[in-house]
Every structure is written in C-alpha cells, then in structure tokens.
Design an enzyme around this catalytic site. Structure first.
Site, PDB file in Angstrom:
ATOM      1  N   CYS A   1      -0.395   4.675   2.207  1.00  0.00           N
ATOM      2  CA  CYS A   1      -0.477   4.688   3.928  1.00  0.00           C
ATOM      3  C   CYS A   1       0.438   2.816   3.928  1.00  0.00           C
ATOM      4  O   CYS A   1       1.319   2.482   3.476  1.00  0.00           O
ATOM      5  CB  CYS A   1      -1.803   4.405   4.114  1.00  0.00           C
ATOM      6  SG  CYS A   1      -3.141   3.996   3.538  1.00  0.00           S
ATOM      7  N   SER A   2      -0.558   2.303   4.919  1.00  0.00           N
ATOM      8  CA  SER A   2      -0.065   0.269   4.805  1.00  0.00           C
ATOM      9  C   SER A   2      -1.179   0.121   4.800  1.00  0.00           C
ATOM     10  O   SER A   2      -1.655  -1.240   5.906  1.00  0.00           O
ATOM     11  CB  SER A   2       0.867   0.619   6.252  1.00  0.00           C
ATOM     12  OG  SER A   2      -0.053   1.239   7.646  1.00  0.00           O
ATOM     13  N   CYS A   3      -2.743   0.140   4.282  1.00  0.00           N
ATOM     14  CA  CYS A   3      -3.329  -0.691   4.173  1.00  0.00           C
ATOM     15  C   CYS A   3      -3.177  -2.726   4.383  1.00  0.00           C
ATOM     16  O   CYS A   3      -2.316  -2.752   3.356  1.00  0.00           O
ATOM     17  CB  CYS A   3      -3.865  -0.423   3.079  1.00  0.00           C
ATOM     18  SG  CYS A   3      -4.392   1.574   2.772  1.00  0.00           S
TER      19      CYS A   3
ATOM     20  N   CYS B   1       0.762  -1.156   0.245  1.00  0.00           N
ATOM     21  CA  CYS B   1      -0.259  -0.589   0.521  1.00  0.00           C
ATOM     22  C   CYS B   1       1.148   0.985  -0.346  1.00  0.00           C
ATOM     23  O   CYS B   1       1.630   1.402   0.910  1.00  0.00           O
ATOM     24  CB  CYS B   1      -0.670   0.333   1.123  1.00  0.00           C
ATOM     25  SG  CYS B   1      -1.812   1.611   1.128  1.00  0.00           S
TER      26      CYS B   1
END
Lengths: 103, 212
Positions: free
Chosen positions: B117-119, B114
């Site tokens: 962000c950090s999905c 991602c």
C-alpha cells in the site's frame, strides 16, 4: 525487539523459506518473496494477526513478526546490482518455514 | 443541511478540499457522512485527525537526524527505540504503530518502500509524498532500486550495498542518513536544514552545504 514477543519459533540467523501458497484475501506477505529463501535478522515482537484484523477479528493470538533478509539476486532474475544488495521484509511467523542451510 | 452536512467554516487550511468537486472528494465526503450518520465517527473526530496529521512533517525527522549526528547517545537511542527518541524531542509518536530507524553507512544505503500500500511513518513525518504512493515507485523500488534512485539523482556506488526495506507489515521505517562532510561546526538547526524529506526515505542524501 520493539514489542514483547509471543513464543517465537525462529531465531536471528535462521535460514527460512516463504511457502509458495495462494491465500485469498488480506495478506501482508508480498507475492515476490513466496517460494524464496531468506534469513531471519531480527524478531520484532508479537503483533495482532492482520489476516484476522482485516475482517473485523481481534487478531489473536498475536503472531511473532520477523525481519527477514533476502538477497536481491535470489529474488529477481538478472538483478541489476552487486551481489551484496539485499531486501528486507517483515514477515509473520505463519508465513515462514525452516529452510535447509546452504553449504 | 449545508453542502457538507454540517456547518464547518473555521478557516483552517484544510477547509479548501471540502469544496473540491472531484469524484474522489465527493466519495470521501459521502463516506464521512455515512460514518457520522451511523454514529461510528463524528465530524469533530475527523477534523481532529486531519489536524493531527497536518501538524506533522518531515521536519520532525530532520530534527531526529540532526540530534543523532551531534549526540552519540541519542543516535544509539534512535536506532534502538525510535519512539523513545521521538519522545525526548517532544515528538508524539506514542500511538500503536511501531517504528524502526535504519542507519546509512559507507557500506550500506537504505531505501524504504511499501509494496502493498503506502505504509509510511506518518505519526512522525506526516503524509507521504504522492510518488511514494504511486504504483511505479512501489513496484520498481524493490526490483531495480538503483535505477529508481538514479532517477531521483542519487547514484549509489557499486561498493555500497543497497538495502531495500519493504514495510508492508506493522513497522514503519525511517532512514538515518550519513552526516555530510564539510558540516563540522554547524549548529543542530543548521544541520536539520540539510535533511530533506526524501533523505528520510532514502531517495536522497543530505548534501554538503554550498561554500560561500
């Protein structure tokens, strides 16, 4: 499709382009696909618009969300890998426009 | 008023971070206090969410993979409707977040990132590893995926395409790795043991079991 779709403008197989426009604030379309051509590979369904949700809005109307496939060699100059390598991004309909088919 | 603004000594493993003194921990505590003070969240809701998250781990993903390797009908369901497949194994992924499972084949290897962000499929796999959230991984995985995987010890042959999935919108992705050779006759539990967390992100593949 994993959620019911609102009326979708594009179909799998359609050639699309991500408009190269600046939009301030919360946007889920990555910069590196702006101005790039890809192909719709699937319709994921209708999702609340994150550009509204991020500011306390209801995210309505929902936006169709597409799987879009890009060739890595179209995204990065000097990409270090075979031409078959691809990159897939989920893009909301208002971030896509039709692209002229390559001959 | 206690240090945390409320009495909360119940001995769970997550009690420890409450005593962390880093600026980040202090900030999180301050935000939690404000949310509680304004009546937006209760401390109990925060605790419940922490417990929900800590009850999840990549082992859920390993179970999905092992079942898919041994049951073609389940594999078809996992690829078509990941939530329904989770439900069949008693994994609660029924929240609003949607999931898609992508299948590794001899022709295609999948890698998840991602960039925004950090999905991550947290409802199934729990918290992502720290490297998944690092700016280095998030930026390099899309530009030079083969080099990044090489640094993880994974060399993808030139005749296998690499498909990178940037999950920066509303869908969270899991990789269904290929069943390694030499695993015929293994039980589902033994197969699940071969599937590491990184296999579900695509920075690793399950290894052939060591011969005794």
């Amino acid at each position: 499709m994993i959620r019911p779709a609102t009326a979708a403008r594009f179909r799998p197989g359609d050639a699309v382009r991500v408009p190269n426009v600046e939009k301030k604030g919360h946007v889920r379309t990555p910069e590196y696909v702006k101005g790039k051509r890809g192909r719709v590979t699937g319709i994921l369904g209708g999702f609340p618009d994150p550009e509204s949700l991020a500011y306390g809005g209801a995210g309505l109307p929902e936006k169709p969300l597409y799987r879009v496939c890009f060739r890595q060699t179209d995204l990065w100059e000097g990409y270090a890998g075979p031409p078959g390598d691809t990159l897939h991004v989920d893009i909301y309909e208002h971030w896509l426009e039709p692209a002229i088919e390559e001959s | 008023m206690s240090e945390n603004g409320h009495e909360h000594e119940h001995g769970h493993p997550h009690a420890e971070p409450k005593h962390e003194t880093s600026p980040w921990a202090a900030r999180i505590r301050a935000v939690e206090e404000l949310l509680a003070e304004k009546g937006i969240l209760t401390h109990e809701e925060v605790e419940a969410q922490i417990e929900y998250m800590e009850a999840r781990s990549y082992e859920n993903g390993a179970r999905l993979v092992a079942r898919a390797w041994t049951d073609p009908g389940f594999k078809e369901l996992l690829l078509r409707d990941t939530k329904a497949a989770c439900s069949q194994l008693g994994i609660d992924a029924s929240g609003t977040v949607e999931f898609v499972t992508v299948e590794n084949t001899p022709a295609t290897h999948n890698l998840i990132v991602c960039t925004l962000c950090s999905c991550y499929p947290r409802a199934i796999l729990g918290r992502p590893p720290d490297w998944y959230k690092s700016p280095a991984y998030r930026s390099r995985a899309v530009v030079e995926p083969r080099a990044v995987m090489r640094e993880f010890g994974l060399e993808i042959p030139e005749d296998t395409s690499v498909s990178v999935h940037d999950s920066s919108a509303d869908v969270r992705y899991l990789v269904l790795p290929m069943r390694p050779p030499g695993t015929e006759g293994m039980t589902e539990d033994e197969l699940a043991d071969l599937v590491t967390r990184d296999c579900l992100v695509g920075t690793a593949v399950p290894r052939e079991p060591a011969r005794v």
